[in-house]
Structure formats: C-alpha cells, structure tokens
Design a protein around this motif. Structure first.
Motif, PDB file in Angstrom:
ATOM      1  N   PRO A  66      49.200  45.271  22.161  1.00  0.00           N
ATOM      2  CA  PRO A  66      50.642  45.009  22.207  1.00  0.00           C
ATOM      3  C   PRO A  66      51.012  43.528  22.244  1.00  0.00           C
ATOM      4  CG  PRO A  66      49.870  45.774  24.336  1.00  0.00           C
ATOM      5  CD  PRO A  66      48.716  45.911  23.390  1.00  0.00           C
ATOM      6  N   LEU A  67      50.007  42.657  22.336  1.00  0.00           N
ATOM      7  CA  LEU A  67      50.214  41.216  22.275  1.00  0.00           C
ATOM      8  C   LEU A  67      49.371  40.625  21.156  1.00  0.00           C
ATOM      9  CD1 LEU A  67      49.954  40.269  26.062  1.00  0.00           C
ATOM     10  CD2 LEU A  67      52.038  40.207  24.676  1.00  0.00           C
ATOM     11  N   LEU A  68      49.930  39.656  20.437  1.00  0.00           N
ATOM     12  CA  LEU A  68      49.149  38.957  19.421  1.00  0.00           C
ATOM     13  C   LEU A  68      47.948  38.267  20.046  1.00  0.00           C
ATOM     14  CD1 LEU A  68      48.689  37.759  16.572  1.00  0.00           C
ATOM     15  CD2 LEU A  68      50.270  35.910  17.222  1.00  0.00           C
ATOM     16  N   ARG A  69      48.177  37.652  21.208  1.00  0.00           N
ATOM     17  CA  ARG A  69      47.109  36.935  21.911  1.00  0.00           C
ATOM     18  C   ARG A  69      47.524  36.765  23.363  1.00  0.00           C
ATOM     19  NH1 ARG A  69      50.171  33.096  19.388  1.00  0.00           N
ATOM     20  NH2 ARG A  69      50.865  31.352  20.694  1.00  0.00           N
ATOM     21  N   THR A  70      46.575  36.369  24.180  1.00  0.00           N
ATOM     22  CA  THR A  70      46.860  36.048  25.576  1.00  0.00           C
ATOM     23  C   THR A  70      46.191  34.722  25.901  1.00  0.00           C
ATOM     24  OG1 THR A  70      46.652  36.795  27.860  1.00  0.00           O
ATOM     25  CG2 THR A  70      44.875  37.414  26.369  1.00  0.00           C
ATOM     26  N   GLY A  71      46.848  33.924  26.732  1.00  0.00           N
ATOM     27  CA  GLY A  71      46.252  32.661  27.149  1.00  0.00           C
ATOM     28  C   GLY A  71      45.161  32.881  28.178  1.00  0.00           C
ATOM     29  N   HIS A  72      45.423  33.730  29.169  1.00  0.00           N
ATOM     30  CA  HIS A  72      44.461  34.090  30.193  1.00  0.00           C
ATOM     31  C   HIS A  72      44.276  35.608  30.187  1.00  0.00           C
ATOM     32  CE1 HIS A  72      45.842  30.196  31.976  1.00  0.00           C
ATOM     33  NE2 HIS A  72      44.571  30.106  32.303  1.00  0.00           N
ATOM     34  N   PHE A  73      43.037  36.044  30.215  1.00  0.00           N
ATOM     35  CA  PHE A  73      42.713  37.461  30.399  1.00  0.00           C
ATOM     36  C   PHE A  73      41.925  37.516  31.705  1.00  0.00           C
ATOM     37  CE2 PHE A  73      41.645  41.386  27.574  1.00  0.00           C
ATOM     38  CZ  PHE A  73      41.921  42.238  28.613  1.00  0.00           C
ATOM     39  N   ILE A  74      42.645  37.779  32.792  1.00  0.00           N
ATOM     40  CA  ILE A  74      42.094  37.694  34.147  1.00  0.00           C
ATOM     41  C   ILE A  74      41.800  39.103  34.640  1.00  0.00           C
ATOM     42  CG2 ILE A  74      42.538  36.855  36.495  1.00  0.00           C
ATOM     43  CD1 ILE A  74      44.805  35.107  35.083  1.00  0.00           C
ATOM     44  N   ALA A  75      40.732  39.250  35.388  1.00  0.00           N
ATOM     45  CA  ALA A  75      40.361  40.565  35.886  1.00  0.00           C
ATOM     46  C   ALA A  75      40.078  40.501  37.381  1.00  0.00           C
ATOM     47  CB  ALA A  75      39.141  41.099  35.134  1.00  0.00           C
ATOM     48  N   ILE A  76      40.338  41.608  38.043  1.00  0.00           N
ATOM     49  CA  ILE A  76      40.079  41.749  39.470  1.00  0.00           C
ATOM     50  C   ILE A  76      38.976  42.785  39.646  1.00  0.00           C
ATOM     51  CG2 ILE A  76      41.065  42.279  41.729  1.00  0.00           C
ATOM     52  CD1 ILE A  76      42.272  39.797  40.354  1.00  0.00           C
ATOM     53  N   GLY A  77      37.912  42.405  40.339  1.00  0.00           N
ATOM     54  CA  GLY A  77      36.781  43.297  40.519  1.00  0.00           C
ATOM     55  C   GLY A  77      36.804  44.001  41.868  1.00  0.00           C
ATOM     56  N   LEU A  78      36.188  45.174  41.902  1.00  0.00           N
ATOM     57  CA  LEU A  78      35.963  45.900  43.158  1.00  0.00           C
ATOM     58  C   LEU A  78      37.257  46.132  43.929  1.00  0.00           C
ATOM     59  CD1 LEU A  78      32.762  43.939  44.295  1.00  0.00           C
ATOM     60  CD2 LEU A  78      32.882  46.031  42.914  1.00  0.00           C
ATOM     61  N   ASN A  79      38.329  46.473  43.213  1.00  0.00           N
ATOM     62  CA  ASN A  79      39.636  46.608  43.859  1.00  0.00           C
ATOM     63  C   ASN A  79      39.935  48.033  44.312  1.00  0.00           C
ATOM     64  OD1 ASN A  79      42.023  45.502  44.862  1.00  0.00           O
ATOM     65  ND2 ASN A  79      43.152  45.925  42.975  1.00  0.00           N
ATOM     66  N   LEU A  89      28.277  47.485  46.696  1.00  0.00           N
ATOM     67  CA  LEU A  89      28.798  46.186  47.111  1.00  0.00           C
ATOM     68  C   LEU A  89      29.835  46.374  48.215  1.00  0.00           C
ATOM     69  CD1 LEU A  89      29.197  44.656  43.543  1.00  0.00           C
ATOM     70  CD2 LEU A  89      27.477  44.010  45.241  1.00  0.00           C
ATOM     71  N   PRO A  90      29.984  45.380  49.107  1.00  0.00           N
ATOM     72  CA  PRO A  90      30.953  45.509  50.201  1.00  0.00           C
ATOM     73  C   PRO A  90      32.386  45.431  49.690  1.00  0.00           C
ATOM     74  CG  PRO A  90      29.992  43.304  50.186  1.00  0.00           C
ATOM     75  CD  PRO A  90      29.221  44.109  49.179  1.00  0.00           C
ATOM     76  N   VAL A  91      33.284  46.032  50.464  1.00  0.00           N
ATOM     77  CA  VAL A  91      34.712  45.922  50.141  1.00  0.00           C
ATOM     78  C   VAL A  91      35.134  44.469  50.327  1.00  0.00           C
ATOM     79  CG1 VAL A  91      37.038  46.621  50.825  1.00  0.00           C
ATOM     80  CG2 VAL A  91      35.172  48.294  50.791  1.00  0.00           C
ATOM     81  N   PRO A  92      35.724  43.849  49.322  1.00  0.00           N
ATOM     82  CA  PRO A  92      36.060  42.427  49.419  1.00  0.00           C
ATOM     83  C   PRO A  92      37.195  42.145  50.408  1.00  0.00           C
ATOM     84  CG  PRO A  92      36.904  43.334  47.380  1.00  0.00           C
ATOM     85  CD  PRO A  92      36.061  44.404  48.000  1.00  0.00           C
ATOM     86  N   SER A  93      37.104  41.004  51.066  1.00  0.00           N
ATOM     87  CA  SER A  93      38.170  40.589  51.972  1.00  0.00           C
ATOM     88  C   SER A  93      39.284  39.844  51.235  1.00  0.00           C
ATOM     89  CB  SER A  93      37.604  39.695  53.080  1.00  0.00           C
ATOM     90  OG  SER A  93      36.966  38.556  52.529  1.00  0.00           O
ATOM     91  N   GLU A  94      38.979  39.334  50.050  1.00  0.00           N
ATOM     92  CA  GLU A  94      39.957  38.714  49.162  1.00  0.00           C
ATOM     93  C   GLU A  94      39.686  39.230  47.759  1.00  0.00           C
ATOM     94  OE1 GLU A  94      40.718  34.522  49.341  1.00  0.00           O
ATOM     95  OE2 GLU A  94      39.962  34.353  51.391  1.00  0.00           O
ATOM     96  N   PRO A  95      40.684  39.186  46.867  1.00  0.00           N
ATOM     97  CA  PRO A  95      40.448  39.663  45.504  1.00  0.00           C
ATOM     98  C   PRO A  95      39.273  38.947  44.837  1.00  0.00           C
ATOM     99  CG  PRO A  95      42.790  39.385  45.881  1.00  0.00           C
ATOM    100  CD  PRO A  95      42.101  38.815  47.091  1.00  0.00           C
ATOM    101  N   VAL A  96      38.440  39.743  44.164  1.00  0.00           N
ATOM    102  CA  VAL A  96      37.343  39.205  43.365  1.00  0.00           C
ATOM    103  C   VAL A  96      37.904  38.894  41.983  1.00  0.00           C
ATOM    104  CG1 VAL A  96      35.106  39.701  42.321  1.00  0.00           C
ATOM    105  CG2 VAL A  96      35.607  40.501  44.639  1.00  0.00           C
ATOM    106  N   VAL A  97      37.885  37.633  41.590  1.00  0.00           N
ATOM    107  CA  VAL A  97      38.541  37.194  40.365  1.00  0.00           C
ATOM    108  C   VAL A  97      37.499  36.750  39.348  1.00  0.00           C
ATOM    109  CG1 VAL A  97      40.217  35.581  39.372  1.00  0.00           C
ATOM    110  CG2 VAL A  97      40.533  36.423  41.725  1.00  0.00           C
ATOM    111  N   PHE A  98      37.627  37.239  38.127  1.00  0.00           N
ATOM    112  CA  PHE A  98      36.791  36.756  37.028  1.00  0.00           C
ATOM    113  C   PHE A  98      37.619  36.789  35.752  1.00  0.00           C
ATOM    114  CE2 PHE A  98      36.084  41.315  37.370  1.00  0.00           C
ATOM    115  CZ  PHE A  98      36.081  41.769  36.067  1.00  0.00           C
TER     116      PHE A  98
END
Length: 280
Positions: A66-79, A89-98
């Motif tokens: 639905p988008l031609l492009r994105t500047g950032h494609f950010i993901a949150i792990g183990l949410n 893996l343990p439940v994260p205390s802060e968002p896991v960002v990649f």
C-alpha cells in the motif's frame, strides 16, 4: 478508508476500496501513496471526493504494497510473552527494536522467495503501524494521533541468519519479499481499538498462529512513544509490532517453510494475505 495500490510491479497506481466493495483508481487525486503524500490533507482530499464516480479497477488485478516505499521499516521483537517463551527468551523489560531493509517491502499476495541455501525461513503475522505525522519525543497519550493507519504484515524471518550468524537480527529479516504488507492501509478512523484485533496465520491450510493484539506486551501507543525517544519517526515509516505464538521456530521439532508451501494470514478489519513460497 482502505487505501491500496494496484498493477504490475513497479507500475502500481493508488486506489481506494469503495464502500460497495469495488476498487477505485484515485490517481487523478494523488500521484501515489508515498512518505511525501501521507498526511491529514490526503485524508481530507479522499474523504471529500466522489470515490464511486472514479474508474473501477478489475477485481483480478494484482495488489501491491500500500506504500510505494518506506523510509524506515522498524520491527518490534518478542512483543507477546508466549512468543518469547516459545523462542526460549525472557520477556523484555523494554521493546526489542530492530530493522527490516526497506527493500524487502512486498505485495500482500506476491511470492515469498527463499534466500539461496535457506533452511530456516519462518512466518510471523503482525500488526503494522504506518506513521502519518512526524514524531519526535511524543508522549504516549498523544502517540496515536501521529498514526496514519494500520496494515497486515508478514515479518518473514530466516532464523539461521537472524540468530546463528552473528551481528544484528536485520540479516534474517531483510531478504527481498520478506516484508509483505497490505492488502490495505486502513486509516485510523476505521480501527476503534488497535489493541483488540484478532489475528491468524495458516500454512498449507493448517492453523499455525492465533492471537489478539490485546496480549501485546507493549501497546501501539507505547511503541510509537518509545521509538520517538531514539529516532524521529516520519510519515510513511512502517512499524511492525510483534507476533503471537505459533511460529515454526517454536514447534517441536521446529518446522520451516519450503518451496511450494502456501501461507494465508489476516487481521480483523485489515484484510488477508496469501503467499506462495518459491526458491530463489
């Protein structure tokens, strides 16, 4: 509104899913859905237009991202706590960002290509958030006002590359076609509560994932606010927010995708995707 793009790869045009279920070409109103055009002004233009009078698009047409492009494609792990558990893996205390490479953005029904030599490519149904207004140190209470809309994302992942090859997860998340998005970008006015959306994923007709965004560890508002402390989020940025349990990695023994497999996934109110897995 439900925004989408249609046509052959590299030649897509913008469209809206009309209330009667037809796809309507809106290229006379906006050149394309891009980081530069996503804004409250675009919403106003489309809302005031007589969409039903615009050219109808055949239902058989290919649907692109639905988008031609994105500047950032950010993901949150183990949410999702149960997904963290199945990953060992343990439940994260802060968002896991990649990150996912923006070049992995793909149409919702396009083939998913296995990287050469891949033996551990996996599936992940996720809620994606598309930013509509610049976010720089945004408070949690204001975060959702900066969101343009939501979409289904399959955060396709090569687990060997992700966890066994050293370095960052981005290596296992970024191959071409590893970011199917859509079919629609659904504006926020149609989603009353992003924290109460059912989601599912099937492989070869067998249910693998069932979940609801209410069990996310960090909510959409928390994620947007948190990310804005570390980076400026801009219109068109995509944030995919984590997956519920049921991924191939968590099965005993693990089960991964192979050429010929078919995935079907969806989120309530946001539509469905279907992908065939092919060798590259």
């Amino acid at each position: 509104m439900k925004l989408l793009r249609f046509g052959n790869k590299g030649a897509e045009k913008p469209a809206v899913l009309h209330t009667d279920g037809t796809i309507r070409d809106v290229s006379s109103l906006v050149g394309d859905f891009t980081p530069e055009t996503l804004s409250p002004a675009l919403t106003r233009i489309l809302a005031s237009a007589d969409i039903g009078s615009l050219p109808e698009v055949p239902s058989s047409v290919r649907i692109g991202a639905p988008l031609l492009r994105t500047g950032h494609f950010i993901a949150i792990g183990l949410n999702y706590a149960d997904h963290a558990a199945e990953s060992g893996l343990p439940v994260p205390s802060e968002p896991v960002v990649f990150s996912k490479a923006p070049s992995c953005l793909s149409g919702p029904n396009d083939d998913v290509m296995l990287p050469k030599g891949s033996e551990k490519t996996d599936w992940e149904v996720e809620l994606a958030v598309i930013i509509g207004e610049r976010c720089d140190y945004v408070e949690e209470k204001d975060a959702l006002s900066h969101v343009f809309g939501y979409a289904v994302c399959n955060d396709v992942s090569e687990r060997e590359y992700q966890t066994e090859r050293g370095g960052q997860w981005v290596k296992g998340k970024s191959a071409p076609t590893f970011g199917p998005l859509g079919p629609w970008l659904v504006t926020t006015d149609e989603i009353a509560d992003p924290q109460n959306l059912d989601m599912f994923l099937d492989v070869n007709g067998e249910r693998r994932q069932t979940g609801n965004t209410k069990t996310m560890i960090f909510s959409v508002a928390q994620i947007v606010s948190y990310l804005s402390r570390f980076m400026v989020l801009e219109p068109g940025d995509v944030i995919t927010t984590g997956t519920p349990p049921g991924v191939g990695l968590g099965m005993k023994p693990p089960v991964y995708l192979k050429a010929g497999d078919e995935m079907r996934l969806g989120i309530s109110g946001l539509g469905e995707q279907r992908q065939r897995v092919v060798a590259r």
